[in-house]
Design an enzyme around this catalytic site. Structure first.
Site, PDB file in Angstrom:
ATOM      1  N   ASP A 119      45.976  38.113  26.520  1.00  0.00           N
ATOM      2  CA  ASP A 119      46.970  38.837  27.294  1.00  0.00           C
ATOM      3  C   ASP A 119      48.337  38.189  27.109  1.00  0.00           C
ATOM      4  O   ASP A 119      48.601  37.585  26.069  1.00  0.00           O
ATOM      5  CB  ASP A 119      46.546  38.866  28.768  1.00  0.00           C
ATOM      6  CG  ASP A 119      46.922  40.173  29.459  1.00  0.00           C
ATOM      7  OD1 ASP A 119      48.123  40.464  29.540  1.00  0.00           O
ATOM      8  OD2 ASP A 119      46.016  40.896  29.918  1.00  0.00           O
ATOM      9  N   HIS A 192      51.395  39.998  33.744  1.00  0.00           N
ATOM     10  CA  HIS A 192      50.230  40.815  33.409  1.00  0.00           C
ATOM     11  C   HIS A 192      48.991  39.969  33.145  1.00  0.00           C
ATOM     12  O   HIS A 192      47.911  40.224  33.690  1.00  0.00           O
ATOM     13  CB  HIS A 192      50.542  41.682  32.195  1.00  0.00           C
ATOM     14  CG  HIS A 192      49.518  42.740  31.930  1.00  0.00           C
ATOM     15  ND1 HIS A 192      48.349  42.503  31.236  1.00  0.00           N
ATOM     16  CD2 HIS A 192      49.481  44.053  32.273  1.00  0.00           C
ATOM     17  CE1 HIS A 192      47.644  43.624  31.160  1.00  0.00           C
ATOM     18  NE2 HIS A 192      48.312  44.570  31.783  1.00  0.00           N
ATOM     19  N   SER A 519      44.063  48.312  32.275  1.00  0.00           N
ATOM     20  CA  SER A 519      44.158  46.866  32.093  1.00  0.00           C
ATOM     21  C   SER A 519      43.746  46.123  33.356  1.00  0.00           C
ATOM     22  O   SER A 519      43.373  44.944  33.292  1.00  0.00           O
ATOM     23  CB  SER A 519      45.584  46.469  31.704  1.00  0.00           C
ATOM     24  OG  SER A 519      46.498  46.844  32.705  1.00  0.00           O
TER      25      SER A 519
END
Length: 730
Positions: A119, A192, A519
């Site tokens: 990520d 994220h 996600s």
């Protein structure tokens, strides 16, 4: 004032422009206001004066004090004092995870399992990655924590056991890593990667935020598992440069010894011999690593990415939690709608504005509202097919309005759009507010209350509007997505260096925020896979996926088939795959559909790949294509019909439940479809025994384009092994 009145703490938001010039400071003004209410108690009433987070103060007030203060033209809003309580991200609870029963205690919360996350990096200081109570790092671990910009190897611990970054690809392409929006190290910038990591395996954290929807407790799905971060995405990336970095990151994860690999990223649909994630994940599968990937956020038919049959592909679902606000008109009519405004506030006695007679003003079109007309008022924005809610909210905020009420039928909302106190009312109830605003000359809002968290929202789960749907155009003979998991309004750790919303002149930051996307759904499945791995170390990646799929549910909390959030109509397995994940049932699936590397070789042979293409995917010079086919031993079935009317599938199941088990086939199918099976009974006399069956699907001439049913193997030990069966007419 009655002697019986009790003092309570309130935060009072004031219009600082109303401060008389005679007061040098805001604090002196605040003292004066309280002194006018109760001269004898003024010194004890004031708690804090605020000059930066807002203009106002907090004070201990009686109801009489509050009522008098709210009459002041300087008063903007009242925020009743609130207190933190144990409040999870809710997705573990929604998934049925409990401390005293089910898979959590049996799996020791995933202890000993290593989850590799690919990520945007990680924020190691987050409490989600505290190693308090964590066991020692597994001796088999070969990974490391690298040094880099604002990141040191000492940032790792028994929870975060690895952190590496891969950026040679983007650097070689001449793209420099931004010094403003990223770090040249494993450290996360945009949050994220931190979010996905904490969702999969974050530790329990109390008091995670000061803002309404992020207060309480956050916990990952496998809090006992170890985490390793492989940073492969950067603030400046392209598909080509990022692809090389992703491939390097996955390669390193395999070498390091991860058990689970989670990727909430993907590239455009392409044949598997050109798909770096498909290629690298097949290598991981060969090593026994479970690979889980996001299905994508395109929300359209045939938009699945990461759909290789050896990858577990995850779609996003809603959960039964909603964030609401209430509106009470002066005529005492009450309404409730959706709101993500991140502060608990209470607005009273506000003027209601509606641009009747002017369509542009009525729908809050860009630059349509007149600040002189709406300043300090609550603005009602009518339903519009031309403008999105975020555009209307921006216009309300631009105009200087105090708050907004938006009429809409959509559920496509994002927390960072709510930069002003605002509530979204469904048009069914919102029309009554519009009628009141049109009818009454001095229309007023008696009260608006933010933010309320509601559990038990129905219907839930639904297939999120953004979740990519099947078919999988690269290999339509495999039903994708495989599974649905929570992916809407997921609360987890983020980086506290980037404001998540700007309200007025102030940037708000938090250690934990809400986010949505496939996600967010992906790390939920990674966490569940870690729990299953901890219970069944001998299971192959295909066995873990089979257990997850065959124990999923397709009925929501209203007793109906899962719905499509976009339309409100029943969804199909092209939307939700096998259904919504159920971790506790997955621990004991009864039967599994297993596969090994040779099965995938034969599948690729069936795609008619040439020698060079085969080598690219399987990384071998020699292979056996004697049984080339595209009908894998998959836990789901999909048949595409052109001129034929019947198709058959061969499957093999392994008994992983009770040694003496008898399974009977229960076939569910609608008019226009017929499913038969041979044999219809499977008898097992020992554990790990295998049995074969053949399933046939027929469709009628008048059958709809997409039609589906279910095969459910049911035994005497309360196992139900469910598989969706989809037929498509082309």
């Amino acid at each position: 004032m009655s002697e019986l009145e009790e003092y309570q703490t309130y935060i009072i938001h004031l219009d600082h422009s109303q401060k008389p010039e005679s007061f040098i400071t805001h604090e002196s003004w605040h003292h004066s206001i309280l002194n006018s209410l109760s001269p004898a108690d003024e010194a004890e009433m004031l708690l804090y004066s605020y000059n930066h987070v807002m203009h106002g103060f907090s004070a201990r007030l009686t109801p009489s004090h509050l009522s008098e203060l709210e009459k002041s033209p300087a008063h903007l809003a009242t925020y009743p004092e609130t207190f933190g309580k144990l409040f999870t991200t809710h997705t573990p609870k929604f998934l049925g995870l409990q401390h005293n029963s089910g898979i959590w205690p049996v799996a020791s919360y995933g202890e000993g399992v290593i989850i590799g996350i690919l990520d945007t990096g990680i924020w190691p200081e987050s409490e989600s990655f505290s190693d308090s109570g964590m066991p020692s790092i597994p001796q088999r671990w070969n990974g490391k924590c690298e040094n880099g910009t604002i990141f040191s190897s000492s940032d790792c611990n028994r929870k975060l056991i690895g952190a590496q970054s891969f950026s040679k690809g983007i650097k070689a392409a001449g793209l420099k890593i931004s010094k403003t929006y990223d770090f040249d190290s494993p450290r996360d910038f945009d949050g994220h990667g931190t979010h996905t990591s904490s969702t999969a395996a974050g530790n329990q954290v109390l008091g995670v935020s000061h803002f309404g929807y992020a207060r309480g407790t956050a916990r990952g799905i496998a809090p006992g598992a170890h985490v390793a971060m492989y940073k492969v995405l950067w603030a400046r990336d392209t598909d080509a440069s990022a692809a090389s970095d992703v491939l390097a990151g996955m390669d390193q994860a395999i070498a390091d010894g991860v058990d689970i690999m989670s990727l909430s990223i993907g590239f455009d649909q392409t044949p598997y011999f050109k798909d770096v994630i498909a290629i690298a994940s097949l290598s991981a599968i060969e090593k026994g690593i479970f690979v889980v990937c996001a299905a994508g956020n395109a929300g359209a038919r045939n938009s699945i990415i990461n759909g290789a049959p050896w990858i577990t592909t995850v779609g996003a679902g809603t959960i039964d939690r909603s964030f609401t606000a209430t509106v009470t008109l002066e005529n005492d009519s009450d309404f409730e709608g959706i709101s993500y405004f991140p502060q608990s506030i209470y607005i009273t006695n506000a003027s209601l504005y509606y641009g009747k007679g002017n369509i542009s003003k009525a729908v809050c079109n860009h630059k349509a509202l007149d600040s002189n007309e709406v300043a300090g008022r609550v603005v009602l924005c009518d339903y519009s097919r031309k403008f999105d809610i975020d555009e209307q909210l921006r216009e309300v905020n631009r105009s200087g309005a105090f708050a907004g009420i938006i009429l809409s039928n959509t559920s496509y909302l994002f927390p960072d759009d709510f930069v002003i106190p605002s509530v979204i009312l469904h048009t069914d109830s919102g029309t009554k507010v519009r009628e009141y605003a049109t009818r009454e000359k001095g229309a007023k809002i008696k009260s608006m209350r933010f933010l309320i968290t509601k559990l038990g929202t129905k219907p839930a789960p639904q297939v999120a509007f953004f979740s990519s749907r099947g078919l999988n155009p690269i290999s339509p003979s495999v039903l994708k997505p495989d599974i649905l998991a929570p992916g809407v309004d997921v609360l987890a750790a983020v980086t506290p260096n980037v404001p998540f919303i700007t309200i007025g002149n102030y940037d708000l930051v938090s250690d934990y925020e809400l986010d949505s996307g496939t996600s967010m759904a992906t790390p939920h499945v990674a966490g569940v896979a870690a729990l299953l791995k901890a219970v069944h170390w001998e299971w192959s990646p295909a066995a873990i996926r089979s257990a997850i799929m065959t124990t999923a549910y397709s009925i929501d909390n209203t007793g109906s088939i899962l719905k499509d959030e976009t339309t409100g109509l029943p969804a199909t397995p092209l939307d939700f795959g096998a259904g919504h994940i159920d971790p506790n049932k997955a621990m004991d699936p009864g039967l599994i559909y297993d596969m090994d590397f040779q099965d995938y070789i034969e599948f690729l042979c069936g795609l008619r790949y040439n020698q060079n293409q085969m080598k690219a995917v399987i990384r071998r010079h020699h292979w056996n294509c004697s049984k080339q086919h595209t009908d894998l031993n998959y836990p789901s079935f999909i048949a595409t019909f052109t001129n034929e009317t019947m198709k058959s599938f061969s499957r093999n199941v392994k008994n992983v439940g009770d040694p003496d088990s008898v399974y009977h086939a229960n076939l569910e199918f609608p008019t226009g479809m017929r499913i038969t099976i041979e044999p219809s009974t499977l008898t097992f006399t020992q554990k790990y025994q295998k049995q074969n069956f053949i399933l046939s699907v027929e469709i009628g001439i008048k059958a709809p384009r997409v039609i589906y049913g279910f095969l459910k193997w049911i035994d005497q030990h309360n196992h139900t092994v469910s598989s969706p069966i989809v037929a498509i007419k082309t």
